[in-house]
Design an enzyme around this catalytic site. Sequence first.
Site, PDB file in Angstrom:
ATOM      1  N   ASN A   1      -9.994  -0.395  -0.942  1.00 21.10           N
ATOM      2  CA  ASN A   1      -8.535  -0.283  -0.868  1.00 21.10           C
ATOM      3  C   ASN A   1      -7.937  -0.900  -2.137  1.00 21.10           C
ATOM      4  OD1 ASN A   1      -5.822  -0.512  -0.344  1.00 21.10           O
ATOM      5  ND2 ASN A   1      -6.058  -1.387   1.700  1.00 21.10           N
TER       6      ASN A   1
ATOM      7  N   CYS B   1       0.817  -1.224   0.000  1.00 19.26           N
ATOM      8  CA  CYS B   1       0.000   0.000   0.000  1.00 19.26           C
ATOM      9  C   CYS B   1       0.853   1.279   0.000  1.00 19.26           C
ATOM     10  CB  CYS B   1      -0.938   0.001   1.190  1.00 19.26           C
ATOM     11  SG  CYS B   1      -2.084  -1.374   1.117  1.00 19.26           S
TER      12      CYS B   1
ATOM     13  N   HIS C   1      -3.567   7.136   2.109  1.00 17.53           N
ATOM     14  CA  HIS C   1      -3.884   5.803   1.587  1.00 17.53           C
ATOM     15  C   HIS C   1      -5.250   5.376   2.127  1.00 17.53           C
ATOM     16  CE1 HIS C   1      -3.851   1.661   0.590  1.00 17.53           C
ATOM     17  NE2 HIS C   1      -3.726   1.266   1.847  1.00 17.53           N
TER      18      HIS C   1
HETATM   19  O1  UT7 Z   1      -3.839  -1.260   3.411  1.00 18.58           O
HETATM   20  C1  UT7 Z   1      -3.087  -1.825   4.436  1.00 18.58           C
HETATM   21  C2  UT7 Z   1      -3.592  -3.160   4.744  1.00 18.58           C
HETATM   22  N1  UT7 Z   1      -4.753  -3.309   5.527  1.00 18.58           N
HETATM   23  C3  UT7 Z   1      -5.222  -2.503   6.485  1.00 18.58           C
HETATM   24  O2  UT7 Z   1      -4.753  -1.438   6.762  1.00 18.58           O
HETATM   25  C4  UT7 Z   1      -6.374  -3.069   7.227  1.00 18.58           C
HETATM   26  C5  UT7 Z   1      -6.303  -2.723   8.680  1.00 18.58           C
HETATM   27  N2  UT7 Z   1      -7.361  -3.373   9.444  1.00 18.58           N
HETATM   28  C6  UT7 Z   1      -8.654  -3.052   9.326  1.00 18.58           C
HETATM   29  O3  UT7 Z   1      -9.033  -2.207   8.531  1.00 18.58           O
HETATM   30  C7  UT7 Z   1      -9.623  -3.697  10.269  1.00 18.58           C
HETATM   31  O4  UT7 Z   1      -8.886  -4.428  11.236  1.00 18.58           O
HETATM   32  C8  UT7 Z   1     -10.648  -4.649   9.587  1.00 18.58           C
HETATM   33  C9  UT7 Z   1     -11.609  -3.841   8.755  1.00 18.58           C
HETATM   34  C10 UT7 Z   1      -9.929  -5.685   8.735  1.00 18.58           C
HETATM   35  C11 UT7 Z   1     -11.443  -5.366  10.661  1.00 18.58           C
HETATM   36  O5  UT7 Z   1     -12.054  -4.439  11.526  1.00 18.58           O
HETATM   37  P1  UT7 Z   1     -11.877  -4.551  13.112  1.00 18.58           P
HETATM   38  O6  UT7 Z   1     -12.701  -3.483  13.684  1.00 18.58           O
HETATM   39  O7  UT7 Z   1     -10.409  -4.533  13.427  1.00 18.58           O
HETATM   40  O8  UT7 Z   1     -12.507  -5.938  13.409  1.00 18.58           O
HETATM   41  P2  UT7 Z   1     -11.850  -7.187  14.141  1.00 18.58           P
HETATM   42  O9  UT7 Z   1     -10.918  -7.902  13.228  1.00 18.58           O
HETATM   43  O10 UT7 Z   1     -11.338  -6.781  15.499  1.00 18.58           O
HETATM   44  O11 UT7 Z   1     -13.136  -8.062  14.368  1.00 18.58           O
HETATM   45  C12 UT7 Z   1     -14.246  -7.627  15.166  1.00 18.58           C
HETATM   46  C13 UT7 Z   1     -15.391  -8.591  14.954  1.00 18.58           C
HETATM   47  C14 UT7 Z   1     -14.963 -10.050  15.020  1.00 18.58           C
HETATM   48  O12 UT7 Z   1     -16.024 -10.785  15.613  1.00 18.58           O
HETATM   49  P3  UT7 Z   1     -15.969 -11.204  17.152  1.00 18.58           P
HETATM   50  O13 UT7 Z   1     -14.720 -12.027  17.298  1.00 18.58           O
HETATM   51  O14 UT7 Z   1     -15.905  -9.907  17.914  1.00 18.58           O
HETATM   52  O15 UT7 Z   1     -17.241 -11.962  17.342  1.00 18.58           O
HETATM   53  C15 UT7 Z   1     -14.846 -10.439  13.575  1.00 18.58           C
HETATM   54  O16 UT7 Z   1     -15.045 -11.822  13.358  1.00 18.58           O
HETATM   55  O17 UT7 Z   1     -15.941  -8.396  13.640  1.00 18.58           O
HETATM   56  C16 UT7 Z   1     -15.973  -9.642  12.964  1.00 18.58           C
HETATM   57  N3  UT7 Z   1     -15.778  -9.389  11.534  1.00 18.58           N
HETATM   58  C17 UT7 Z   1     -16.798  -9.131  10.702  1.00 18.58           C
HETATM   59  N4  UT7 Z   1     -18.130  -9.061  10.900  1.00 18.58           N
HETATM   60  C18 UT7 Z   1     -18.903  -8.766   9.833  1.00 18.58           C
HETATM   61  C19 UT7 Z   1     -14.624  -9.337  10.835  1.00 18.58           C
HETATM   62  N5  UT7 Z   1     -14.873  -9.055   9.546  1.00 18.58           N
HETATM   63  C20 UT7 Z   1     -16.218  -8.937   9.433  1.00 18.58           C
HETATM   64  C21 UT7 Z   1     -17.084  -8.652   8.365  1.00 18.58           C
HETATM   65  N6  UT7 Z   1     -18.415  -8.572   8.608  1.00 18.58           N
HETATM   66  N7  UT7 Z   1     -16.639  -8.427   7.118  1.00 18.58           N
END
Ligand code: UT7
Length: 331
Positions: free
Chosen positions: A286, A116, A256
């Site tokens: 992204n 990225c 980004h």
């Molecule tokens: O470009 C550089 C590369 N990438 C990034 O910069 C990405 C950086 N990370 C992020 O943007 C975020 O971490 C994500 C968008 C990937 C995830 O968001 P988050 O707020 O960090 O969620 P999390 O991984 O902490 O998960 C929270 C909950 C989990 O459920 P439980 O364990 O609390 O029951 C996940 O299983 O949200 C759940 N979850 C979803 N639910 C609905 C994860 N993805 C999804 C989804 N839809 N797509």
Amino acid sequence: MAKTRAAITGVEGYVPDYVLTNQELETMVETSDEWITSRTGIKERRILKGEGKGTSVMGIKAVKGLLKKTNTNAEDIELIICATVTPDMTFPSTANVISAGVGAVNAFSYDISAACSGFLYALTTASQFVETGLYKKVIVIGADKMSSIIDYKDRTTCIIFGDGAGAVLLEPTEEETGIIDSIHKSDGAGAEFLNMKAGGSRYPATHETVDNMWHYARQDGATVFKFAVTNMADYAAKIMERNNLSADDVDWLVPHQANKRIVDATANRMGVTDNKVMMNIEKYGNTTAGTIPLLLWDYEKQLKKGDNLVLAAFGGGFTWGAIYLKWAYNS
Ligand code: UT7
């Protein structure tokens, strides 16, 4: 004698026609429009469809548009650098394919792989050739077909990424515009948190690597998020500090587009208000190396000569950095 700087003198983008909406993703994985919108800011992303179509297809469209718009002959281009992590092939470089596709027969070209942060790394690299006086017409591309490495059963990645390409023309200027400063960093200790495990020399493609789904991008989203928030904001603040820029001096933050919450944290740290923050994550998601040139393309008409822009990125590697530039033209 005035210092020669490298100035962006034109920008063009290309995104494929197919729109993958949050609603369609709801039919593919356990997710919701509400979750995706509130956690990332994304509503839809573009997908390049069609057998045998790689990243170069989008890069060629962007560069052809750029040449036309800036009235530049393809034969006059001396160097093309393409930032991508989804090259058409492992080799030759996608930049080579794009050069041939646009008729840049006198250029040499190569790819840069920094996920990225790729476009920023490429812009800094390209600017050195212009500042030293070696080259006068250089094209920098950021392009990724992320759909080629996304597992559409993995809801933690498939909701984020999209396909797209952007390209800028760099030319020398003696005016007080162009790229003023850049600051970059990488840390390979981040490799375990965001990578595509197979397809390289460590795990060449085998039946086993395919069965194990190792040819897809995987991330530990929460860890990447934490590092992204800290490092992108730190480096954006650092470049302001060392150029004596106050929040008022910054006309645009060009961040980004990984997650709206990461962008908000960076803007807060800089003290920059929302109206100065370029955003288009809602329509493209992204696009990895594509995000920053696509922002410049979308906002080009609002930019004025002399505007102070801070570009900032964080991505796989980990890689991160910021660039301070003064916009060089009115559209
Ligand atoms: O470009 C550089 C590369 N990438 C990034 O910069 C990405 C950086 N990370 C992020 O943007 C975020 O971490 C994500 C968008 C990937 C995830 O968001 P988050 O707020 O960090 O969620 P999390 O991984 O902490 O998960 C929270 C909950 C989990 O459920 P439980 O364990 O609390 O029951 C996940 O299983 O949200 C759940 N979850 C979803 N639910 C609905 C994860 N993805 C999804 C989804 N839809 N797509």
